[in-house]
Scaffold this motif. Structure first.
Motif, mmCIF file in Angstrom:
data_model
loop_
_atom_site.group_PDB
_atom_site.id
_atom_site.type_symbol
_atom_site.label_atom_id
_atom_site.label_comp_id
_atom_site.label_asym_id
_atom_site.label_seq_id
_atom_site.Cartn_x
_atom_site.Cartn_y
_atom_site.Cartn_z
ATOM 1 N N PHE A 765 0.824 -1.203 0.000
ATOM 2 C CA PHE A 765 0.000 0.000 0.000
ATOM 3 C C PHE A 765 0.863 1.260 0.000
ATOM 4 C CE2 PHE A 765 -2.998 -3.113 1.597
ATOM 5 C CZ PHE A 765 -4.191 -2.731 0.985
ATOM 6 N N GLY A 766 0.342 2.283 -0.647
ATOM 7 C CA GLY A 766 0.948 3.606 -0.605
ATOM 8 C C GLY A 766 -0.135 4.644 -0.352
ATOM 9 N N PHE A 767 0.114 5.548 0.560
ATOM 10 C CA PHE A 767 -0.859 6.570 0.912
ATOM 11 C C PHE A 767 -0.236 7.948 0.717
ATOM 12 C CE2 PHE A 767 -1.583 2.797 3.443
ATOM 13 C CZ PHE A 767 -2.948 2.569 3.300
ATOM 14 N N SER A 768 -1.019 8.882 0.200
ATOM 15 C CA SER A 768 -0.544 10.266 0.067
ATOM 16 C C SER A 768 -1.659 11.215 0.494
ATOM 17 C CB SER A 768 -0.118 10.572 -1.371
ATOM 18 O OG SER A 768 -1.227 10.520 -2.247
ATOM 19 N N ASP A 799 -6.178 16.661 -0.971
ATOM 20 C CA ASP A 799 -6.243 15.529 -1.901
ATOM 21 C C ASP A 799 -5.732 14.272 -1.208
ATOM 22 O OD1 ASP A 799 -7.082 17.264 -3.924
ATOM 23 O OD2 ASP A 799 -5.026 17.695 -4.527
ATOM 24 N N LEU A 800 -6.451 13.182 -1.381
ATOM 25 C CA LEU A 800 -6.078 11.898 -0.793
ATOM 26 C C LEU A 800 -5.817 10.892 -1.904
ATOM 27 C CD1 LEU A 800 -5.845 9.904 1.655
ATOM 28 C CD2 LEU A 800 -8.293 9.476 1.348
ATOM 29 N N GLY A 801 -4.714 10.161 -1.802
ATOM 30 C CA GLY A 801 -4.404 9.124 -2.769
ATOM 31 C C GLY A 801 -4.049 7.818 -2.096
ATOM 32 N N VAL A 802 -4.542 6.708 -2.636
ATOM 33 C CA VAL A 802 -4.244 5.371 -2.114
ATOM 34 C C VAL A 802 -3.882 4.481 -3.291
ATOM 35 C CG1 VAL A 802 -5.094 3.377 -0.838
ATOM 36 C CG2 VAL A 802 -5.906 5.665 -0.231
ATOM 37 N N THR A 803 -2.742 3.810 -3.205
ATOM 38 C CA THR A 803 -2.344 2.855 -4.241
ATOM 39 C C THR A 803 -2.186 1.467 -3.625
ATOM 40 O OG1 THR A 803 0.027 3.274 -3.932
ATOM 41 C CG2 THR A 803 -1.135 4.632 -5.542
ATOM 42 N N PHE A 804 -2.532 0.467 -4.406
ATOM 43 C CA PHE A 804 -2.410 -0.920 -3.951
ATOM 44 C C PHE A 804 -1.747 -1.732 -5.048
ATOM 45 C CE2 PHE A 804 -4.381 -5.244 -3.822
ATOM 46 C CZ PHE A 804 -3.665 -5.706 -2.717
ATOM 47 N N SER A 805 -0.564 -2.256 -4.747
ATOM 48 C CA SER A 805 0.159 -3.097 -5.697
ATOM 49 C C SER A 805 -0.308 -4.533 -5.514
ATOM 50 C CB SER A 805 1.669 -2.983 -5.472
ATOM 51 O OG SER A 805 2.094 -1.656 -5.623
ATOM 52 N N ALA A 806 -1.329 -4.913 -6.264
ATOM 53 C CA ALA A 806 -1.924 -6.228 -6.111
ATOM 54 C C ALA A 806 -0.931 -7.330 -6.470
ATOM 55 C CB ALA A 806 -3.171 -6.341 -6.976
ATOM 56 N N THR A 807 -0.188 -7.112 -7.525
ATOM 57 C CA THR A 807 0.876 -8.023 -7.928
ATOM 58 C C THR A 807 2.048 -7.176 -8.389
ATOM 59 O OG1 THR A 807 0.224 -8.161 -10.252
ATOM 60 C CG2 THR A 807 -0.889 -9.661 -8.719
ATOM 61 N N GLU A 808 3.107 -7.815 -8.857
ATOM 62 C CA GLU A 808 4.238 -7.063 -9.391
ATOM 63 C C GLU A 808 3.852 -6.286 -10.637
ATOM 64 O OE1 GLU A 808 7.512 -9.609 -10.063
ATOM 65 O OE2 GLU A 808 7.953 -9.947 -7.942
ATOM 66 N N ASN A 817 -9.771 13.912 -5.081
ATOM 67 C CA ASN A 817 -9.301 15.289 -5.166
ATOM 68 C C ASN A 817 -10.329 16.227 -4.544
ATOM 69 O OD1 ASN A 817 -6.992 14.481 -6.527
ATOM 70 N ND2 ASN A 817 -7.931 14.724 -8.535
ATOM 71 N N ASN A 818 -9.821 17.188 -3.769
ATOM 72 C CA ASN A 818 -10.693 18.099 -3.019
ATOM 73 C C ASN A 818 -11.617 17.289 -2.106
ATOM 74 O OD1 ASN A 818 -12.043 20.322 -2.032
ATOM 75 N ND2 ASN A 818 -12.405 21.225 -4.040
ATOM 76 N N LEU A 819 -10.985 16.537 -1.245
ATOM 77 C CA LEU A 819 -11.672 15.593 -0.361
ATOM 78 C C LEU A 819 -12.796 16.246 0.442
ATOM 79 C CD1 LEU A 819 -11.675 12.738 1.026
ATOM 80 C CD2 LEU A 819 -10.005 13.678 2.640
ATOM 81 N N LEU A 820 -12.584 17.469 0.898
ATOM 82 C CA LEU A 820 -13.537 18.148 1.781
ATOM 83 C C LEU A 820 -14.492 19.069 1.024
ATOM 84 C CD1 LEU A 820 -11.054 19.003 4.687
ATOM 85 C CD2 LEU A 820 -12.512 16.981 4.413
ATOM 86 N N ASN A 821 -14.494 18.965 -0.310
ATOM 87 C CA ASN A 821 -15.416 19.724 -1.152
ATOM 88 C C ASN A 821 -15.337 21.229 -0.880
ATOM 89 O OD1 ASN A 821 -17.344 19.725 -3.262
ATOM 90 N ND2 ASN A 821 -19.006 19.997 -1.780
ATOM 91 N N THR A 873 -15.422 18.166 -5.106
ATOM 92 C CA THR A 873 -14.811 16.843 -4.943
ATOM 93 C C THR A 873 -14.885 16.039 -6.235
ATOM 94 O OG1 THR A 873 -15.412 16.814 -2.610
ATOM 95 C CG2 THR A 873 -14.884 14.701 -3.622
ATOM 96 N N MET A 874 -13.781 15.367 -6.552
ATOM 97 C CA MET A 874 -13.747 14.473 -7.711
ATOM 98 C C MET A 874 -13.093 13.158 -7.309
ATOM 99 S SD MET A 874 -12.210 14.922 -11.570
ATOM 100 C CE MET A 874 -13.770 15.454 -12.251
ATOM 101 N N PHE A 875 -13.688 12.061 -7.748
ATOM 102 C CA PHE A 875 -13.169 10.721 -7.476
ATOM 103 C C PHE A 875 -12.520 10.182 -8.745
ATOM 104 C CE2 PHE A 875 -16.907 11.456 -4.852
ATOM 105 C CZ PHE A 875 -16.444 11.148 -3.577
ATOM 106 N N ASN A 876 -11.285 9.701 -8.616
ATOM 107 C CA ASN A 876 -10.554 9.155 -9.758
ATOM 108 C C ASN A 876 -10.016 7.776 -9.406
ATOM 109 O OD1 ASN A 876 -10.434 11.568 -11.647
ATOM 110 N ND2 ASN A 876 -9.565 12.437 -9.781
ATOM 111 N N LEU A 877 -10.266 6.830 -10.277
ATOM 112 C CA LEU A 877 -9.781 5.465 -10.085
ATOM 113 C C LEU A 877 -8.982 5.059 -11.315
ATOM 114 C CD1 LEU A 877 -9.883 2.856 -8.318
ATOM 115 C CD2 LEU A 877 -11.867 2.159 -9.698
ATOM 116 N N SER A 878 -7.797 4.503 -11.102
ATOM 117 C CA SER A 878 -6.978 4.066 -12.232
ATOM 118 C C SER A 878 -6.425 2.675 -11.985
ATOM 119 C CB SER A 878 -5.829 5.046 -12.500
ATOM 120 O OG SER A 878 -4.894 5.018 -11.451
#
Length: 883
Positions: A765-768, A799-808, A817-821, A873-878
């Motif tokens: 996991f990575g958090f920003s 802005d809050l970011g969470v990454t998850f390295s499921a595999t290599e 983005n703009n978590l608190l609107n 607020t905007m939600f982005n998933l990649s």
């Protein structure tokens, strides 16, 4: 005689056997090859230089010591005990070599803390971590001195937003791609909003996944790179990896349920010709839906502006409280293609290339023409155009605006290394074309043909082609450099550039008479094609007086075909002490900016909101027109600048570093598009060298990384920009400069901006978490009472970011983005006692608010601009998959 000859041969044979050939490769700590490294047999003049792959061969005596040296790196000595010696050079001070930068000097690369200039280095990972859909918006949340925001009123500006570094406008930042000049956009910003009267390169068109890193030089650099570099230089370094690629799928939506975004990109690379070269390419497709943030329109203000019956206005607004207006962010579709590559022709020569093509289509809307704005009593045919033929069916109409943008750039170059001389010859081409369409509109001009029939009105088309604009350039560069010793390196070169600007004529119905309602086309007499060329040459010298003390000087001469020549210079220095943990640096330079062809030749009609009068038609006359000569408008000349920067950088420990830099920029003969003035030729504006200005401030950057917290690592970064002065320092040359323009130029961007970020990596996991503070901005909108000003209240966007390295290979990322609107918010401020009295009168306050928001259509941002996104607020998933 035969004995002497035999003895001579034996001596030569013994000498040859006493020597040995050493070969190897020199790299930095990141594994990147270092070309041009000096390799000398110690105590002799016997030496060679590494080629483009960092490879070398040298014949030395038995028992010799070989010295490897390169400016900015610690010297290394190796005993010649083996036939192969591979060397890794470390940067002086022991910093990470990914911080080595190529921007800011025309000699050897250095690190961004040992260079004499302030340079930000933003990696591709940093850009991706913002979750922003485009490159320019990613920079907005990474670089405090960089600002951009969508303009309230779109039209052609919907194709790309104005950006700037250090509040200097888009025209004064030079954009490079792999060190080569990127073409300007063909768009000239003419709306009354930040960036008015200027143009810049379309950096939003560059696919983020193609970028390896961005180097932003926060200092004047006209001496090194030529015109446009008064505020700084942004050098975009493209990816060149060949060890597999990745596909990324992105999606997003705002908390309001609009602005849906979907995109997919592919970046891949491979070796070419048995490892002699590489190719890296990126393909990117994206679609962003419209997001609408209209205000609730005030009926009394509408009735006053349009001379309409209040009851009729109220009846319409009861059905459409926002008056049908659509403003926010437009619908955008884009296709982007980019390739970067190189091929080694020999050990000492290389052919390199890069090319990009971008197509962008944008759909936006003009202000809604309400039924009391364009009334059936004046235009009875509107019930047929925008209804079912009955008066009851007519409820007004909203013209649509479609922009098609094509942007391309490409470079083909040749590099060679011989006897330590580095030669780089290249040709760069680039261009930008924008064409427009207006639909759901009409030409309301009362013009008859030879038979007395109306050409327009009830016979008007409802779809128009208003034309557009085009810009292209061809740039030839020759750059030569050499490290003369471990103390001195030189660089010199030349540039020839041709530029062509075209105003594309619209179809007759779009410009005849009043033209298409909402966006008139380009008239024949205002259309055409114009060209110029310039020649430039520079000389750069870097001298390491000691290992700690560096001096760098540059001299440049430029000659333009349309306004003359300019000679500018730059002197910079750096001194390290405390075991290289502290660096003092500074520079002083002169610069220039040639007026763009857009500013010289643009002449057009435009629709603009006039406070209290609705939308009115006015015009721009260019400086070479007969009208300009008759009213005494002078031709444009180049801006001239003086830049001073003083800073300190420190690295107290391996994990902590910071820099503080003070800058002071004086610009003489600053070019601006003035206010509209009533003349014999109607209400017009024009460009002129209007006044001198001064901009000063502080930039701060600090990083603390690798803090052990539990089983993870934590890092912090804090960066900020504080404006000390940003003001006019001379009288205005003529009278067409209002408080509105003064505010747009000097106070419409945040007076301070700070970014505080934290990153935590824990296993997969990575958090920003990033907090961006947008400081106060001030406007003096047209029509606003002179005793008042408008201030946007400072806000913090999280802005809050969470990454998850499921595999290599598979990584999932979620960005909120703009978590608190947090939304832009403004208020009136009194300039004096009269202003205080006005603010105590609620009716007056409401009237003033209507004047600057077009009766609350733009209640959140005002008609002239704001300081950060109004979408909330905007939600982005990649999803990123490596292969």
């Amino acid at each position: 005689m035969k004995k002497i000859t035999l003895l001579f041969l034996l001596l030569n044979v013994s000498f040859l056997f006493a020597q040995k050939e050493i070969s190897g490769v020199v790299k930095d700590n990141t594994g990147a090859a270092l070309p041009g490294v000096n390799i000398v047999e110690k105590g002799t003049s016997n030496g060679v230089s590494t080629d483009f792959d960092g490879a070398y061969k040298i014949r030395v005596s038995e028992g010799a010591t070989i010295v490897f040296s390169y400016i900015g790196f610690a010297k290394v000595e190796k005993a010649a005990t083996s036939d192969r010696i591979d060397v890794v050079l470390s940067e002086e001070g022991g910093q990470a070599l990914q911080e080595i930068v190529v921007t800011g000097s025309r000699t050897a690369p250095r690190s961004n803390t040992t260079t004499a200039l302030p340079i930000d280095v933003i990696s591709s990972k940093d850009l991706a971590s913002t979750g922003q859909a485009s490159f320019d918006k990613a920079l907005q949340y990474k670089i405090p001195s960089f600002n951009t925001v969508q303009t309230p009123v779109n039209d052609a500006t919907s194709l790309l937003d104005p950006y700037e570094i250090r509040n200097m406008g888009p025209s004064r930042t030079l954009i490079l791609i792999n060190g080569k000049r990127k073409n300007l956009s063909s768009l000239l910003y003419v709306q009354t909003s930040p960036g008015r009267g200027e143009t810049g390169a379309d950096i939003s068109a560059i696919p983020t996944d193609a970028i390896e890193r961005v180097e932003i030089l926060r200092d004047g650099a006209s001496a090194q790179y030529g015109s446009d570099a008064i505020a700084g230089v942004m050098n975009i370094i493209l990816k060149k990896n060949t060890n597999g690629g990745a596909v990324t799928v992105r999606s997003g939506i705002t908390a309001e349920g609009d602005g849906e975004m979907l995109g997919v990109s592919l970046n891949n690379g491979s070796e070419v010709g048995d490892g002699k070269g590489f190719v890296n390419y990126t393909v990117d497709f994206s679609k962003v839906a419209q997001a609408n943030r209209p205000g609730t329109v005030d009926a009394a203000g509408e009735a006053s502006d349009f001379g309409a019956d209040l009851a009729d206005v109220q009846a319409f607004l009861a059905k459409k409280p926002d008056a049908g207006n659509i403003n926010g962010s437009p619908e955008t579709a884009a296709a982007k293609f980019l390739v970067n590559g190189a091929f080694d022709l020999s050990e000492e020569t290389q052919l390199y290339y890069n090319a990009a093509y971008v197509y962008k289509k944008v759909n936006s809307f003009a202000n809604y023409r309400t039924p009391y704005w364009r009334m059936l009593s004046d235009y009875p045919y509107l019930k047929d155009f925008f209804g079912d033929g009955t008066a009851a069916s007519y409820v007004g109409y909203v013209p649509t605006f479609t922009g098609d943008l094509n942007d391309y750039n490409g470079t083909l170059g040749y590099k060679a290394v011989k006897n330590g001389w580095n030669t780089d010859a290249s040709v760069t081409v680039g261009g930008n074309t924008q064409t427009y369409s207006v639909e759901n509109s009409h030409n309301r001009s009362d013009i008859q043909d030879e038979n007395g029939n109306n050409v327009y009105l009830e016979n008007s088309p409802i779809t128009f082609k208003p034309g557009g604009t085009s810009f292209n350039h061809v740039v030839g560069n020759l750059d030569i450099s050499k490290i003369l010793s471990d103390k001195i390196s030189i660089g010199f070169g030349s540039e020839i550039r041709t530029e062509t600007f075209e105003v594309i004529e619209g179809d007759k119905a779009s410009w005849d008479g009043q033209g298409a309602d909402s966006f008139a086309g380009n008239r024949p007499e205002n259309s055409g094609k114009w060209n110029r060329y310039n020649l430039g040459a520079y000389f750069d010298l870097a001298y390491d007086i000691t290992e700690d003390f560096l001096i760098n000087g540059t001299l440049r001469y430029e000659d333009y075909s349309d306004f003359g020549d300019a000679t500018v210079w730059k002197l910079s220095s750096r001194y390290k002490f405390a075991d290289d943990k502290v660096t003092l640096r500074g520079s002083v330079s002169t610069g220039f900016r040639a007026p763009t062809l857009h500013q010289i030749y643009t002449q057009k009609s435009q629709y603009s909101f006039v406070a209290g009068e609705g939308i009115q038609v006015s015009g721009i006359i260019n400086n070479v027109s007969p009208q300009a000569r008759l009213i005494g408008v002078p031709k444009l000349d180049a801006e001239k600048s003086t830049n001073i920067t003083i800073g300190i950088g420190a690295k107290p420990s391996r994990n902590f570093n910071f820099t503080i830099d003070y800058y002071n920029i004086k610009v003489e003969d600053r070019i601006l598009l003035g206010d509209i003035v009533s003349t014999d030729y109607g209400d017009v504006a024009w460009f002129e060298n209007s006044f001198d200005s001064r901009t000063s401030g502080l930039d701060f950057v600090a990083n603390y990384s690798n803090i052990l917290v539990g089983e993870g690592t934590l890092g912090f970064n804090l960066s900020g920009n504080v404006t000390i002065d940003n003001e006019r320092i001379s009288p205005v040359r003529s009278g067409n400069f209002s408080e509105t323009l003064d505010a747009l130029m000097f106070t419409s961007r945040p007076n301070t901006k700070w970014i505080l970020g934290a990153n935590y990596d824990l296993g997969k996991f990575g958090f920003s978490l990033n907090n961006t503070y947008f400081g106060k901005t001030t406007f003096k909108q047209a029509g606003l009472d002179s005793n008042l000003r408008t201030e946007f209240i400072p806000k913090i966007v999280t802005d809050l970011g969470v990454t998850f390295s499921a595999t290599e290979k598979l990584t999932l990322s979620l960005n909120v983005n703009n978590l608190l609107n947090v939304l832009p918010e403004w208020e009136f401020k009194a300039e004096n006692a009269a202003g205080t009295a006005l603010l105590n009168d609620a009716a007056q306050v409401k009237n003033q608010s209507n004047l600057i928001t077009f009766n609350q259509r733009y209640s959140q941002m005002t008609y002239d601009g704001f300081h950060f996104s109004q979408l909330g607020t905007m939600f982005n998933l990649s999803l990123n998959y490596k292969f």
